[in-house]
Design a protein around this motif. Structure first.
Motif, PDB file in Angstrom:
ATOM      1  N   UNK A  58      12.275 -15.400  58.341  1.00  0.00           N
ATOM      2  CA  UNK A  58      13.300 -15.026  57.372  1.00  0.00           C
ATOM      3  C   UNK A  58      12.715 -14.052  56.351  1.00  0.00           C
ATOM      4  N   UNK A  61      12.197 -10.700  57.899  1.00  0.00           N
ATOM      5  CA  UNK A  61      13.462  -9.972  58.040  1.00  0.00           C
ATOM      6  C   UNK A  61      13.909  -9.428  56.693  1.00  0.00           C
ATOM      7  N   UNK A  62      13.770 -10.270  55.676  1.00  0.00           N
ATOM      8  CA  UNK A  62      14.190  -9.841  54.343  1.00  0.00           C
ATOM      9  C   UNK A  62      13.318  -8.686  53.875  1.00  0.00           C
ATOM     10  N   UNK A  65      14.361  -5.561  55.614  1.00  0.00           N
ATOM     11  CA  UNK A  65      15.627  -5.047  55.099  1.00  0.00           C
ATOM     12  C   UNK A  65      15.411  -4.318  53.772  1.00  0.00           C
ATOM     13  N   UNK A  66      14.643  -4.961  52.898  1.00  0.00           N
ATOM     14  CA  UNK A  66      14.353  -4.339  51.602  1.00  0.00           C
ATOM     15  C   UNK A  66      13.598  -3.026  51.815  1.00  0.00           C
ATOM     16  N   UNK A 199      11.245  -6.284  44.701  1.00  0.00           N
ATOM     17  CA  UNK A 199      12.185  -7.036  45.518  1.00  0.00           C
ATOM     18  C   UNK A 199      11.667  -7.204  46.938  1.00  0.00           C
ATOM     19  N   UNK A 202       7.951  -9.353  47.060  1.00  0.00           N
ATOM     20  CA  UNK A 202       7.912 -10.802  46.835  1.00  0.00           C
ATOM     21  C   UNK A 202       7.977 -11.558  48.163  1.00  0.00           C
ATOM     22  N   UNK A 203       8.529 -10.911  49.172  1.00  0.00           N
ATOM     23  CA  UNK A 203       8.568 -11.567  50.488  1.00  0.00           C
ATOM     24  C   UNK A 203       7.174 -11.681  51.095  1.00  0.00           C
ATOM     25  N   UNK A 258      16.783 -21.613  47.559  1.00  0.00           N
ATOM     26  CA  UNK A 258      17.976 -20.894  47.993  1.00  0.00           C
ATOM     27  C   UNK A 258      17.684 -20.124  49.270  1.00  0.00           C
ATOM     28  N   UNK A 259      18.720 -19.808  50.002  1.00  0.00           N
ATOM     29  CA  UNK A 259      18.541 -18.973  51.184  1.00  0.00           C
ATOM     30  C   UNK A 259      18.604 -19.745  52.480  1.00  0.00           C
ATOM     31  N   UNK A 261      21.029 -22.154  53.016  1.00  0.00           N
ATOM     32  CA  UNK A 261      22.306 -22.868  52.975  1.00  0.00           C
ATOM     33  C   UNK A 261      22.936 -23.005  54.349  1.00  0.00           C
ATOM     34  N   UNK A 262      22.667 -22.036  55.210  1.00  0.00           N
ATOM     35  CA  UNK A 262      23.355 -22.074  56.503  1.00  0.00           C
ATOM     36  C   UNK A 262      22.489 -22.653  57.612  1.00  0.00           C
ATOM     37  N   UNK A 838      41.683 -16.704  23.026  1.00  0.00           N
ATOM     38  CA  UNK A 838      41.857 -16.942  24.468  1.00  0.00           C
ATOM     39  C   UNK A 838      40.694 -17.719  25.060  1.00  0.00           C
TER      40      UNK A 838
END
Lengths: 898, 235
Positions: A58, A61-62, A65-66, A199, A202-203, A258-259, A261-262, A838
């Motif tokens: 993961x 891949x991240x 992508x970055x 960004x 960090x991976x 996080x990351x 979830x699925x 309001x």
């Protein structure tokens, strides 16, 4: 030739094959032992290895992508090229050449500098020596002049040398600076690049985290048990604090990341992680997992073992919504978790309001008042025939009533009625005599009925009661009404006399009732009585009912039955004041094991706590046998309600979680819990939205919400506690444009205090009292605010009532009297309100005047203008009477408050 | 940002335009859609509004209820849009005006592409407030005192937003923001025109505050005007 005692043949025999076999078996066993110990019995290692691969992939891949994004970014490209060009130039290009020549030059200058410096140092030494000679001469009282001459000469020499040294030093420093500048020429570019690549890079750290390096090779991380040790979490059988060890995160590695979830379990991220697993909530590293989810936290030798799905393990994993049961172990206030633990919150409300506590004792729920009306004067209220039919099966008359069905035989129902009737007779007759039939009652007059209907629809009856099929305000679960539906009320009551006096003054008939007074005038009460008497036919007469109810045999049998069925759990009955709850205590019901539950002769129910409890609530007498009678009546609960109740019951456990793990148990939390319970009993949410829930009556005001009762979210912060207390005791008119009335409940001092504390607790009010010192208002502020409030500027009194002076136009366009602010409003709240109405009350009619205040008042400073308006509002009600003093306690014909 | 997060972000970036999906550009040989909206049934008698406040400013002229106006069988103030157009003329965001002169919103219905700034004008010299009853857009409720002659609000997302003045209960109007720039409000003769529409087949929708929505399929040919007549039944 055989030697004696020596078996030659044996000696010559070879055992090689046996040794080989033995060694082979030993090796195989060792290998098996190794594999078994490391793999078969440690399935978690496989889980971890798989997770690390997943995490790595993961991250990769991240990263890719970055990286792709960066490569497509022109700025990144430009910067990288610049950097590369610079580095290349530095290595063997122009910059490099320049740098090298500078370095060489610097070396040369340094030598020169050192030489010159040395000369200075030499002169300094000579000077030292000369001064020594000089001092020596002074001590020996010799002539010192020659020495001074030498010193002067040396000083002169030093001055010349110093002068020579200075430019060399400067030159050298300059060269050093230049070299440094060239070398750090790429710094800025590098910093910017780091910002851009953050960004992506960090991976790399994520990948490094799941691998380790050995020489040039990278290996996956070696699996390791991840455990959290919770000191003093539990208490053992000897009531000593003991630690709990959770190893769940050995496999559930991404539970707080996080990351994922699925992903499928065990790698899935915890739902609503940001909230539920936050450091301030349930950080898994601090409080583990089994505290909420149960299971066998220490076990890592198999999935079933770890989840506690093994024989005789008392706390198997709580799956899905069942985990909500655990909240009560540490949290006192669970109803605020309407979002995260909806079943539990609903279950608790049902438990408190359906009447469970009438029969069952549970620690923490001992003081819930009886939910049903007192029967001490019942014979003055209901038709006797109706009462017998009601006792036989209440659901037949009113499907959504809270009263359960005891499934009594007709003659048993009659006996129960006879006892209750006879017990109430004396008090009831007395009341009837002192409350005669109202004069001027025009039964059946259609105009009067229409008038009554209109009143019922407008003054607030519908905030609690329904008057037609399917009509209700506050739902209780999915199957019950908190307040009776009155669609057939005429078929229940003795007659108009009771209704009239009851609605005029409910507490006059039943001192403990939760039904409030709407301060009806005689005329209003007559019309409403007329309307109510038109709902449903009159009760079917039963021949000889009075005689049967008065029959001593029936009464005697009834008394036995009332004791048996425990009617006094929910109703006050004369003569049953000292009876105690008839049901089993449920304080530790949730920790009951299957062995402790009796399934009777039922074979269709799975032997689990869940199923037992579900069917107990569904068919309360389902586990009865020939020998074992069961008394629990049928509540006809909706399946969802049963599940909600079961969630609460599951939390009734013998658990003493260590102090440090508990949620806030402070006074404020207790006040909120206590006050909310009271608020729900009196059904404030029928009309008002509180804690963003309820306000059910608003559904009748969709055309013009301004005519509905105000929402009370944030009420504690808004009003002064002393005013609020008086208002709850005796409501006064705040919004003259409303037809719906704030009722007079007749709260006791204690209940009023509890309600005020509840709202203050919700708003986290630190300081409930406010002293307004007029001398502290700057004159400048009051002057400025007067101008701001005028028609030239904000024109406040275009809508707001001003000390009883009403604004122009129709009433529904009006806003509260600003002269009341001084006694009623919290000055700090006024600031917040003026800044953004309001935000405090979405949909409020009050518009925002800020930002956008005028430039020419108080220097155009908006904060100062707002403060000035506050001071002004707190000053204009000066001299007004205290809020409550104006209205008598329960006025007979007073102007209705709204 | 973690990968999952970036994935979500990437997806939303891709998905959002896919849903909003209107792409503006040059239109070659565009046609147009024009026509009118008829009212079916008996037109209700015009209702006079009760001006109970600030009469010297608001009561100069009689106020009529604007929520359903039928002139000679034509429905006025209906909003006509193309709902399923993905590509067409450029969206030009021009400020539109919403006048409160005499305590009445003029025009009663303003329609424009989402993202447009509405300039609310207060020539009355009294306090008004502009209160939006929106669900998709963030609701606002701003005071417009005497000294504030103009006030700007921006409707960011497509929605028919009802606007009311709480100071003057009878005042209400509509700000209708649409996804595409193809939007028109019917005039006194109930007619409308949407121009520079690329050739193709579209769904044209008529929306009226009291009568709701109705749609028709319309085919537009290059450089030609497609005529369409709507008949909206009274409720």
């Amino acid at each position: 030739m055989a030697e004696r005692g020596v078996d030659q043949k044996e000696e010559k025999k070879s055992y090689g094959s046996v040794f080989v076999l033995g060694a082979g078996i030993l090796a195989a066993l060792s290998l098996w032992a190794f594999l078994d110990d490391n793999i078969t019995r440690r399935p978690w290692k496989g889980f971890q290895a798989k997770f690390y691969r997943l995490d790595y992939n993961k991250a990769q891949a991240a990263y890719d992508e970055e990286d792709k994004k960066l490569q497509a970014d022109d700025k990144y490209k430009e910067l990288s090229q610049k950097l590369a060009a610079f580095q290349a130039s530095l290595a063997d290009g122009e910059v490099g050449k320049k740098l090298n020549s500078q370095i060489a030059e610097e070396a040369r200058v340094t030598v020169k500098f050192q030489e010159a410096d040395q000369k200075v140092k030499d002169v300094k030494s000579e000077l030292e020596e000369a001064w020594y000679e000089h001092d020596h001469a002074v001590q020996q009282k010799r002539k010192i002049e020659p020495y001074l001459e030498v010193i002067a000469a040396l000083d002169k020499k030093k001055a010349v040398l110093d002068k020579e040294l200075e430019p060399i030093r400067e030159k050298r420093n300059q060269l050093k600076d230049e070299i440094k500048k060239i070398q750090s020429g790429a710094k800025e570019i590098e910093t910017e690049l780091v910002k851009m690549t953050g960004e992506r890079d960090k991976w790399i750290r994520v990948m490094e985290n799941v691998t380790f390096k050995l020489g040039p090779f990278t290996f996956p991380k070696i699996p390791k048990i991840q455990q959290v040790s919770l000191d003093e979490f539990d208490r053992n059988r000897f009531d000593q604090p003991v630690a709990r060890v959770d190893r769940c995160q050995t496999c559930h590695l991404a539970i707080n990341r996080p990351g994922f979830e699925k992903e499928a379990n065990p790698y899935k991220t915890h739902p609503r992680r940001e909230v539920l697993l936050a450091d301030s909530a349930h950080s898994p590293d601090k409080i583990g997992c089994t505290g909420c989810h149960e299971g066998q936290g220490m076990a890592v030798n198999g999935v079933k073992q770890a989840h506690g799905d093994v024989h005789l393990w008392e706390f198997p994993l709580l799956r899905g919504a069942k985990v909500q049961s655990s909240c009560t172990s540490c949290h006192q206030d669970v109803q605020k978790f309407a979002e995260d633990a909806p079943l539990l919150a609903e279950g608790q409300r049902l438990f408190e309001q359906v009447g469970c506590t009438g029969c069952h004792l549970v620690k923490g729920y001992e003081n819930i008042p009886k939910i049903a009306p007192s029967l001490k004067k019942i014979s003055a209220k209901v038709d006797p025939g109706w009462m017998v039919r009601w006792i036989e099966n209440p659901h037949k008359f009113r499907q959504r009533t809270r009263m359960p069905n005891f499934d009594l035989k007709p003659d048993d129902a009659l006996a129960v009625a006879a006892y209750i009737w006879s017990q109430s007779k004396e008090e009831a007759d007395q009341w009837t005599q002192t409350h005669p039939a109202p004069a001027g009652f025009r039964e059946g007059d259609p105009n009067d009925i229409a008038k009554g209907k209109k009143l019922v629809e407008t003054i607030g009856c519908k905030g609690c009661h329904g008057f037609a099929d399917g009509e209700f305000s506050t739902p209780l679960g999915k199957s019950k009404d908190l307040v009776p539906n009155l669609k057939d009320i005429a078929a229940k009551v003795v007659g108009p006399q009771w209704i009239y006096h009851w609605i005029k003054n409910p507490r006059g008939f039943e001192p403990e009732t939760r039904m409030p007074s709407l301060r009806l005038s005689d005329d209003e009460a007559l019309s409403i009585t007329n309307y109510l008497m038109s709902l449903g036919g009159r009760p079917d007469p039963v021949a000889g009912i009075q005689e049967k109810l008065a029959d001593a045999k029936n009464i005697k049998r009834g008394e036995v039955l009332v004791r048996k069925w425990g009617c006094f759990g929910c109703h006050d009955i004369k003569g049953m004041e000292k009876e105690s709850r008839i049901g089993a205590e449920l304080t530790t019901f949730g920790s009951k094991t299957v062995e402790e539950l009796g399934f009777g002769n039922r074979t269709d129910v799975k032997h689990t706590w869940d199923d037992w409890t579900y069917f107990k609530l569904k068919t309360p007498r389902g586990y009865a046998t020939e020998r074992i009678e069961q008394l629990m009546p049928q509540f006809n609960l909706h399946d969802d309600d049963i599940k909600a109740l079961r969630t609460l019951l599951g939390g009734f456990r013998e658990r003493k979680v260590g102090q440090r793990y508990l949620a806030d148990q402070g006074l404020r939390v207790q006040q909120v819990v206590e006050g909310r319970r009271l608020m729900q009993q009196y059904n404030c949410v029928g009309c008002h939205e509180i804690e963003k829930q309820g306000g059910f009556v608003r559904k009748y005001y969709q055309e013009n919400v301004a005519l509905a009762p105000p929402p009370l979210n944030g009420q504690g912060e808004k009003v002064q506690s002393s005013w609020f207390y008086s208002f709850l005791k005796s409501p006064t008119t705040l919004r003259p444009w409303l037809e719906i009335r704030m009722p007079t409940f007749g709260f006791s001092d204690e209940h009023t205090t509890q309600l005020v504390n509840y709202f203050n607790g919700l708003s986290k009010v630190e300081q409930p009292y406010h002293y307004i010192d007029d001398r502290k208002f700057p004159a400048e502020n009051l002057e400025a605010a007067k101008i701001l409030a005028s028609a030239e500027y904000f024109n406040c009194f275009s809508c707001h009532v001003q000390g009883g002076k009403n604004p122009e136009g129709p009433k529904e366009g009006w806003a509260p009297d600003l002269a009341m602010a001084r006694q009623r409003l919290n000055p700090n709240w006024i600031i917040k309100w003026l800044k953004d109405p309001q935000k405090i009350q979405p949909g409020a009619k009050m518009p925002s005047f800020y930002p956008g205040g005028p430039d020419n008042i108080l220097g155009g400073k908006e904060d100062r203008q707002i403060e000035a308006l506050r001071d002004y509002l707190m000053s204009i009600g000066r001299g007004a009477a205290p809020a409550a003093a104006a209205a008598p306690q329960v006025p007979a014909k007073a102007k209705p408050a709204k | 940002m973690n990968k999952f997060g970036s994935l979500v972000l990437a997806m939303s970036l891709v998905a959002a335009p896919a849903m909003a999906a209107y792409e503006g550009g040059d239109v070659k040989d565009g046609g147009s859609i024009s026509g009118s909206v008829k009212f079916k049934g008996t037109a209700p008698a015009p209702k006079k509004l009760d001006v109970g406040k600030d009469k010297e400013v608001c009561g100069k002229t009689a106020k009529m209820d604007q929520s359903l106006i039928v002139e000679g069988g034509n429905l006025v103030n209906a909003v006509v849009t193309i709902t399923d157009i993905k590509k067409g003329k450029k969206i030009e965001l021009k400020k539109v005006q919403f006048d409160q002169n005499g305590c009445e919103y003029t025009p009663h219905v303003v329609a424009f592409p989402a993202g447009t700034t509405v300039e609310v004008i207060n020539p009355d010299g009294i306090l008004h407030n502009v209160h939006s009853y929106s669900k998709v857009n963030t609701a606002f409720n701003q005071a417009q005192p005497k000294f504030k002659k103009t006030l700007e609000v921006k409707i960011e997302k497509p929605e028919a937003v009802e606007v009311k003045c709480d100071v003057h209960g009878w005042m209400h109007g509509w700000l209708v923001a649409t996804e595409s720039p193809y939007v028109a409000v019917t005039d006194k003769s109930g007619s409308f025109k949407l121009d520079n529409v690329p050739a193709g087949s579209y769904t044209v929708e008529v929306w009226h505050e009291k009568l709701g929505k109705s749609t028709q399929k319309v085919t537009v040919k290059a450089k030609e005007d497609a005529k369409v007549t709507f008949e909206v039944a009274g409720k």
